[in-house]
Scaffold this motif. Sequence first.
Motif, PDB file in Angstrom:
ATOM      1  N   LEU A   9       0.824  -1.204   0.000  1.00 38.74           N
ATOM      2  CA  LEU A   9       0.000   0.000   0.000  1.00 38.74           C
ATOM      3  C   LEU A   9       0.861   1.259   0.000  1.00 38.74           C
ATOM      4  O   LEU A   9       0.602   2.210  -0.747  1.00 38.74           O
ATOM      5  CB  LEU A   9      -0.925   0.003   1.220  1.00 38.74           C
ATOM      6  N   LEU A  10       1.898   1.272   0.824  1.00 40.57           N
ATOM      7  CA  LEU A  10       2.747   2.452   0.902  1.00 40.57           C
ATOM      8  C   LEU A  10       3.567   2.626  -0.372  1.00 40.57           C
ATOM      9  O   LEU A  10       3.776   3.748  -0.841  1.00 40.57           O
ATOM     10  CB  LEU A  10       3.662   2.367   2.124  1.00 40.57           C
ATOM     11  N   GLY A  11       4.030   1.533  -0.947  1.00 42.15           N
ATOM     12  CA  GLY A  11       4.789   1.629  -2.191  1.00 42.15           C
ATOM     13  C   GLY A  11       3.975   2.277  -3.294  1.00 42.15           C
ATOM     14  O   GLY A  11       4.472   3.146  -4.029  1.00 42.15           O
ATOM     15  N   ILE A  12       2.722   1.874  -3.433  1.00 44.62           N
ATOM     16  CA  ILE A  12       1.847   2.481  -4.441  1.00 44.62           C
ATOM     17  C   ILE A  12       1.569   3.932  -4.093  1.00 44.62           C
ATOM     18  O   ILE A  12       1.583   4.815  -4.959  1.00 44.62           O
ATOM     19  CB  ILE A  12       0.538   1.680  -4.557  1.00 44.62           C
ATOM     20  N   ARG A  13       1.325   4.197  -2.818  1.00 41.77           N
ATOM     21  CA  ARG A  13       1.050   5.574  -2.385  1.00 41.77           C
ATOM     22  C   ARG A  13       2.225   6.504  -2.685  1.00 41.77           C
ATOM     23  O   ARG A  13       2.025   7.653  -3.108  1.00 41.77           O
ATOM     24  CB  ARG A  13       0.737   5.576  -0.888  1.00 41.77           C
ATOM     25  N   LEU A  14       3.447   6.014  -2.497  1.00 44.60           N
ATOM     26  CA  LEU A  14       4.626   6.832  -2.790  1.00 44.60           C
ATOM     27  C   LEU A  14       4.666   7.221  -4.257  1.00 44.60           C
ATOM     28  O   LEU A  14       5.034   8.351  -4.613  1.00 44.60           O
ATOM     29  CB  LEU A  14       5.894   6.085  -2.402  1.00 44.60           C
ATOM     30  N   LEU A  15       4.302   6.294  -5.139  1.00 46.12           N
ATOM     31  CA  LEU A  15       4.269   6.599  -6.561  1.00 46.12           C
ATOM     32  C   LEU A  15       3.213   7.654  -6.868  1.00 46.12           C
ATOM     33  O   LEU A  15       3.446   8.579  -7.653  1.00 46.12           O
ATOM     34  CB  LEU A  15       3.991   5.332  -7.366  1.00 46.12           C
ATOM     35  N   ILE A  16       2.046   7.521  -6.252  1.00 47.94           N
ATOM     36  CA  ILE A  16       0.973   8.495  -6.466  1.00 47.94           C
ATOM     37  C   ILE A  16       1.417   9.878  -5.998  1.00 47.94           C
ATOM     38  O   ILE A  16       1.245  10.889  -6.708  1.00 47.94           O
ATOM     39  CB  ILE A  16      -0.306   8.054  -5.732  1.00 47.94           C
ATOM     40  N   GLU A  17       2.018   9.951  -4.803  1.00 51.06           N
ATOM     41  CA  GLU A  17       2.450  11.239  -4.265  1.00 51.06           C
ATOM     42  C   GLU A  17       3.590  11.842  -5.080  1.00 51.06           C
ATOM     43  O   GLU A  17       3.759  13.059  -5.124  1.00 51.06           O
ATOM     44  CB  GLU A  17       2.871  11.071  -2.805  1.00 51.06           C
ATOM     45  N   ASP A  18       4.358  10.987  -5.749  1.00 54.34           N
ATOM     46  CA  ASP A  18       5.466  11.444  -6.578  1.00 54.34           C
ATOM     47  C   ASP A  18       4.992  11.899  -7.960  1.00 54.34           C
ATOM     48  O   ASP A  18       5.782  12.384  -8.772  1.00 54.34           O
ATOM     49  CB  ASP A  18       6.485  10.310  -6.724  1.00 54.34           C
ATOM     50  N   GLY A  19       3.703  11.720  -8.223  1.00 51.11           N
ATOM     51  CA  GLY A  19       3.162  12.110  -9.520  1.00 51.11           C
ATOM     52  C   GLY A  19       3.317  11.058 -10.591  1.00 51.11           C
ATOM     53  O   GLY A  19       3.042  11.317 -11.772  1.00 51.11           O
ATOM     54  N   SER A  20       3.769   9.863 -10.214  1.00 49.85           N
ATOM     55  CA  SER A  20       3.930   8.784 -11.179  1.00 49.85           C
ATOM     56  C   SER A  20       2.589   8.104 -11.439  1.00 49.85           C
ATOM     57  O   SER A  20       1.769   7.954 -10.532  1.00 49.85           O
ATOM     58  CB  SER A  20       4.930   7.747 -10.668  1.00 49.85           C
ATOM     59  N   SER A  21       2.388   7.680 -12.657  1.00 52.97           N
ATOM     60  CA  SER A  21       1.160   6.979 -12.998  1.00 52.97           C
ATOM     61  C   SER A  21       1.160   5.584 -12.375  1.00 52.97           C
ATOM     62  O   SER A  21       2.188   4.908 -12.351  1.00 52.97           O
ATOM     63  CB  SER A  21       1.020   6.853 -14.513  1.00 52.97           C
ATOM     64  N   VAL A  22       0.006   5.183 -11.876  1.00 50.30           N
ATOM     65  CA  VAL A  22      -0.177   3.809 -11.414  1.00 50.30           C
ATOM     66  C   VAL A  22      -1.283   3.133 -12.225  1.00 50.30           C
ATOM     67  O   VAL A  22      -1.827   2.111 -11.808  1.00 50.30           O
ATOM     68  CB  VAL A  22      -0.489   3.751  -9.901  1.00 50.30           C
ATOM     69  N   ASP A  23      -1.580   3.729 -13.376  1.00 53.44           N
ATOM     70  CA  ASP A  23      -2.581   3.146 -14.261  1.00 53.44           C
ATOM     71  C   ASP A  23      -2.091   1.788 -14.751  1.00 53.44           C
ATOM     72  O   ASP A  23      -1.010   1.675 -15.329  1.00 53.44           O
ATOM     73  CB  ASP A  23      -2.795   4.071 -15.457  1.00 53.44           C
ATOM     74  N   LEU A  39      10.228  -0.976  -8.743  1.00 53.43           N
ATOM     75  CA  LEU A  39       9.916  -2.109  -9.620  1.00 53.43           C
ATOM     76  C   LEU A  39       8.593  -1.872 -10.352  1.00 53.43           C
ATOM     77  O   LEU A  39       8.476  -2.160 -11.553  1.00 53.43           O
ATOM     78  CB  LEU A  39       9.835  -3.399  -8.805  1.00 53.43           C
ATOM     79  N   ILE A  40       7.595  -1.401  -9.638  1.00 50.17           N
ATOM     80  CA  ILE A  40       6.297  -1.117 -10.265  1.00 50.17           C
ATOM     81  C   ILE A  40       6.478  -0.064 -11.363  1.00 50.17           C
ATOM     82  O   ILE A  40       6.017  -0.237 -12.503  1.00 50.17           O
ATOM     83  CB  ILE A  40       5.277  -0.620  -9.224  1.00 50.17           C
ATOM     84  N   LYS A  41       7.137   1.031 -11.011  1.00 48.84           N
ATOM     85  CA  LYS A  41       7.339   2.120 -11.981  1.00 48.84           C
ATOM     86  C   LYS A  41       8.101   1.627 -13.189  1.00 48.84           C
ATOM     87  O   LYS A  41       7.766   1.970 -14.347  1.00 48.84           O
ATOM     88  CB  LYS A  41       8.086   3.261 -11.301  1.00 48.84           C
ATOM     89  N   ASP A  42       9.118   0.815 -12.970  1.00 48.50           N
ATOM     90  CA  ASP A  42       9.933   0.287 -14.063  1.00 48.50           C
ATOM     91  C   ASP A  42       9.088  -0.519 -15.039  1.00 48.50           C
ATOM     92  O   ASP A  42       9.230  -0.399 -16.246  1.00 48.50           O
ATOM     93  CB  ASP A  42      11.061  -0.575 -13.480  1.00 48.50           C
ATOM     94  N   GLN A  43       8.208  -1.369 -14.514  1.00 45.17           N
ATOM     95  CA  GLN A  43       7.373  -2.198 -15.379  1.00 45.17           C
ATOM     96  C   GLN A  43       6.311  -1.386 -16.110  1.00 45.17           C
ATOM     97  O   GLN A  43       5.978  -1.671 -17.258  1.00 45.17           O
ATOM     98  CB  GLN A  43       6.725  -3.325 -14.572  1.00 45.17           C
ATOM     99  N   LEU A  44       5.795  -0.367 -15.459  1.00 47.73           N
ATOM    100  CA  LEU A  44       4.791   0.473 -16.106  1.00 47.73           C
ATOM    101  C   LEU A  44       5.390   1.266 -17.255  1.00 47.73           C
ATOM    102  O   LEU A  44       4.693   1.580 -18.237  1.00 47.73           O
ATOM    103  CB  LEU A  44       4.153   1.417 -15.082  1.00 47.73           C
TER     104      LEU A  44
END
Length: 367
Positions: free
Chosen positions: A108-122, A359-364
């Motif tokens: 949950l926190l890993g995804i939240r960090l991406l959202i707060e950083d402005g990275s897409s989690v689509d 890792l999530i950002k890299d794959q997206l």
Amino acid sequence: MPELIKDIEALVRLESPSDDLEAVRRSADLVAEIGAKYLGVEPERVDVEGRPHLVWRLGDGPRKVVILAHHDTVWPIGSWGEDPWSLVDGVIRGPGCFDMITGILQALLGIRLLIEDGSSVDGVTLLVTADEEIGSRTSRKLIETEAAGCRAAFVLEASGPGGAIKTERKGTSDYQIKITGRAAHAGLEPEKGINAGIELAHQVLRIAQLGNADLGTTVTPTVLSAGTTTNTVPARAEIKVDVRVRSKGEQQRVDNDMHALEPQLPGAELIIGGRPNRPPLPGSASAALFDRAVKLAEAEGLGSLESMAVGGASDGNFTAGIGVPTLDGLGAVGGGAHADDEHVLVEKIPARTALLAVLIKDQLLAD
């Protein structure tokens, strides 16, 4: 970190043994509440036979990354006493803290960090299931459906010793053999009976020979029962068997051999149930993702990574089984899963959470 620790504490104190459906439902409610706070959106609750699984599908685009966790644990309520929670000198202790409540919060926190950083989690899906500890019978279809077509599956199961990533897991199979004999008085006319206990002994020895140490195949008779009273020839007996394999070929071979077992005593009968549960997670399913994780961890200053093969299975076996590249053991660093020294090292949580995020950002962003 204070918020995350508080949320781990809340889930540990709630306690959620797999076989207590009311406890698992309470746990699902709390995970959903905490998850909505982190991600800003409520999950879909998928109930299967009364078991509450939670799914967050972020964005409207094609699914690219699936993250797997589970909120059921192994400890009966009260196993750790009146107060199951402890945080002393940077070490969390409590039922399920390592396997795998901390992993849920890291996801949950890993995804939240991406959202707060402005990275897409689509394209990211987070699936938190309710029956992993008892074989994922009601969640397997959901796991495979959510993972289908994804570029990567990241499994937040607890790490190996020292934080090792789990890049290979054995497949599992479970069997139950019911033996029917014939009862008789053990003193007056034992010869009129068919001793199901003796048949059990024959079968246990035959089953134990089905393993192959050279191939890493273990076939282990576990729970055995026979008889009713000390002066009666046993009319019934039962054997439960645990199987672990590294290859689908060995899994099929053992399955064939188990179902080919025949009675050894005249008149005895066998009913053989069971089948493969989880396919193997071979090293080939993790190799590319692990290599990428090593490079990303080094680039981001998150430390070096080690890998390991383990005999235990997880829901990552299912994603690997349908051809999705899978990286497992990305969760908490600590030890004592299913043991009374279960614990998590708090100082390791930030780097593990950051690793998942990159890792999530890299794959997206992958082509």
